[in-house]
Structure formats: C-alpha cells, structure tokens
Design an enzyme around this catalytic site. Sequence first.
Site, PDB file in Angstrom:
ATOM      1  N   GLY A  16     -67.890 -29.571  -5.655  1.00 41.53           N
ATOM      2  CA  GLY A  16     -67.009 -28.986  -6.589  1.00 41.53           C
ATOM      3  C   GLY A  16     -66.113 -28.517  -6.266  1.00 41.53           C
ATOM      4  N   GLY A  17     -65.498 -28.271  -4.861  1.00 47.81           N
ATOM      5  CA  GLY A  17     -64.394 -27.274  -4.561  1.00 47.81           C
ATOM      6  C   GLY A  17     -62.924 -27.378  -5.867  1.00 47.81           C
ATOM      7  N   GLU A  70     -68.635 -35.953 -11.410  1.00 44.25           N
ATOM      8  CA  GLU A  70     -69.091 -36.797 -10.137  1.00 44.25           C
ATOM      9  C   GLU A  70     -70.423 -36.772  -9.487  1.00 44.25           C
ATOM     10  OE1 GLU A  70     -65.486 -34.905  -7.120  1.00 44.25           O
ATOM     11  OE2 GLU A  70     -66.905 -33.575  -7.683  1.00 44.25           O
ATOM     12  N   ASP A 130     -66.701 -40.939  -2.564  1.00 43.56           N
ATOM     13  CA  ASP A 130     -66.264 -39.610  -3.186  1.00 43.56           C
ATOM     14  C   ASP A 130     -66.196 -38.429  -1.882  1.00 43.56           C
ATOM     15  OD1 ASP A 130     -65.273 -37.089  -4.103  1.00 43.56           O
ATOM     16  OD2 ASP A 130     -67.261 -37.335  -5.695  1.00 43.56           O
ATOM     17  N   GLY A 164     -60.666 -35.287  -4.412  1.00 44.32           N
ATOM     18  CA  GLY A 164     -60.218 -34.332  -3.707  1.00 44.32           C
ATOM     19  C   GLY A 164     -58.914 -34.835  -3.037  1.00 44.32           C
ATOM     20  N   ALA A 194     -66.379 -34.790  -0.057  1.00 43.62           N
ATOM     21  CA  ALA A 194     -67.437 -33.284  -0.291  1.00 43.62           C
ATOM     22  C   ALA A 194     -66.769 -32.201   0.460  1.00 43.62           C
ATOM     23  CB  ALA A 194     -68.649 -33.581   0.577  1.00 43.62           C
ATOM     24  N   ASP A 195     -67.235 -31.007  -0.095  1.00 46.52           N
ATOM     25  CA  ASP A 195     -67.207 -29.917   0.659  1.00 46.52           C
ATOM     26  C   ASP A 195     -67.689 -29.469   2.164  1.00 46.52           C
ATOM     27  OD1 ASP A 195     -64.903 -29.033  -1.374  1.00 46.52           O
ATOM     28  OD2 ASP A 195     -66.159 -29.217  -2.220  1.00 46.52           O
TER      29      ASP A 195
HETATM   30  C1  5RP Z   1     -64.130 -32.376  -5.846  1.00 45.65           C
HETATM   31  C2  5RP Z   1     -64.836 -32.665  -4.977  1.00 45.65           C
HETATM   32  C3  5RP Z   1     -64.283 -33.012  -3.325  1.00 45.65           C
HETATM   33  O1  5RP Z   1     -64.756 -34.332  -2.641  1.00 45.65           O
HETATM   34  C4  5RP Z   1     -64.328 -32.398  -2.583  1.00 45.65           C
HETATM   35  O2  5RP Z   1     -63.669 -31.043  -3.070  1.00 45.65           O
HETATM   36  C5  5RP Z   1     -63.501 -32.280  -1.091  1.00 45.65           C
HETATM   37  O3  5RP Z   1     -61.484 -31.999  -1.469  1.00 45.65           O
HETATM   38  P1  5RP Z   1     -61.206 -32.683  -0.174  1.00 45.65           P
HETATM   39  O4  5RP Z   1     -61.694 -33.935  -0.079  1.00 45.65           O
HETATM   40  O5  5RP Z   1     -59.695 -32.121  -0.891  1.00 45.65           O
HETATM   41  O6  5RP Z   1     -61.225 -31.710   0.943  1.00 45.65           O
HETATM   42  O7  5RP Z   1     -65.914 -32.146  -4.555  1.00 45.65           O
HETATM   43  O8  5RP Z   1     -64.639 -31.899  -7.383  1.00 45.65           O
END
Ligand code: 5RP
Length: 231
Positions: free
Chosen positions: A95-96, A103, A81, A29, A83-84
């Site tokens: 999973g966005g 993950e 990692d 992400g 998160a959304d």
């Molecule tokens: C990817 C994810 C990302 O951690 C989630 O989408 C957050 O992304 P970003 O840091 O671009 O806001 O789960 O599958």
Amino acid sequence: MNQNDMKKAAALEALKYVQKNAVLGVGTGSTIGYFIDALAEVKECVPGVVSSSEATTRRLKTLGIPVLDLNDVGHFDVYVDGADEINDSMQMIKGGGGALTREKIAAACANTFVCVVDRTKQVNMLGTFPLPVEVIPMAVSYVADELRKIGGNPRLRSVYTTDNGNMILDVHGLKILDPTGMEELINNIPGVVTVGLFARRGADILIVGDEDGVKIQRSATVWVQQDDSRR
Ligand code: 5RP
C-alpha cells in the site's frame, strides 16, 4: 546492482510465471512497472490483464495490453505484485503506492500470488515500513484514535485520495508480532476499508532481486482463505 536493477531483475523473472492464454492479475508500483514493460513484449500470449489501480491501467493501456473487468473474469491463476515489506512467512505490508484495497481484492481472486521485490524489502518482523490503512473520509479521526489505542502513530497521507475516493492513514511505530491477528483487528475498525497487511493471504512465490541475481522462495503455507475446491 542498485535497487532499481534488483527490482527489474525480480520483475523479469516473474515473466516465467505468465501462463499462455490465461488472464493475469497485475499489481502496482515501480517494480511492477518493469514487469508491465516486459509483459508488453509478449502481450499476444495473454488475453488480458486484471489491473489493481488506475496507474497500472494507464500503463497497460498505453502499451496496448487489454485490461479486463474483474467482475467479468472472476478467478484467475496468477497475480504478480510488489510489496513494501515481506517476512519469512511471506506475509506482507503493501500500500505504499496507495492501491492496497484493489490489490487485496485481486490477490484474493488469484490462485497464485507471485511477489516481486528487491532484497531491501525482506524483514524479520513487519512494521518498520508505516502500515497503510485505507479509510472512509468521515471516519479518519475515529480510526486514527483506534489505531493509537493499539500502539500506532497514524499520520494522514497528505494531498492523497485513493482510486476509491478514500484517505490513507500511514501507521508508524507498530511492532507486528502477530500479522494475521493485527490484520483482523484493524479491518474490524468501523470506517476502515482495508489494512495493508497481507497476512491471511500472503504470497505463494517470492522472487527477490539481489546483487547476485534472483532468489526464489515458495510458501509452505496454506493461506486461510484459499479454497482448494475451485482449483
Ligand atoms: C502499491 C504497493 C506496491 O507493491 C509497493 O508499494 C511496492 O512498490 P515498489 O515496487 O515501487 O517498491 O503495494 O500499493
């Protein structure tokens, strides 16, 4: 501070959790993009990284950071990692970016999950962000019907195939009052590879970037699948 500045502030703070000479797991992400760029500056400290997606692998390799096969590594200490959405219990929707399955595997292999977000990702109840569900292609229609039965409105992510060759249904309209129960329920639908609810194994450390800098929260929860005997 705009949202990207807040993401970057959280990502840079996560560098403090990188342990010298220890394999690290890295998510996917835009927030993690900032983390990887910063990691490149200290790459000599880590023997290598377990990657959660092809996109992350490409970025790591471009910056000269060795990528390791999880099957060779087994368990490792720290997984970083984004998160959304994340709630007060440090359970997440992820999973966005479509990398939810790898993950979740990487998170399961880590002793400590460090989640890095900007403050817009913090919620009281999960479900405003459409819940991603990775599905075997032949089961899309069946799984969508089952998701409707539990009150969701699934939409096929168009022109998208996961790194594992599967499809994603983004489920709108769910009020996720019981994240652990919902994770189990959706994971048990035949054809579902992974649901993007990280409730049974949530984050251990949360770093939130906001207008004032960063805030850090530690989980008081012993996650269901953590096994203390291997520490
Ligand atoms: C990817 C994810 C990302 O951690 C989630 O989408 C957050 O992304 P970003 O840091 O671009 O806001 O789960 O599958």
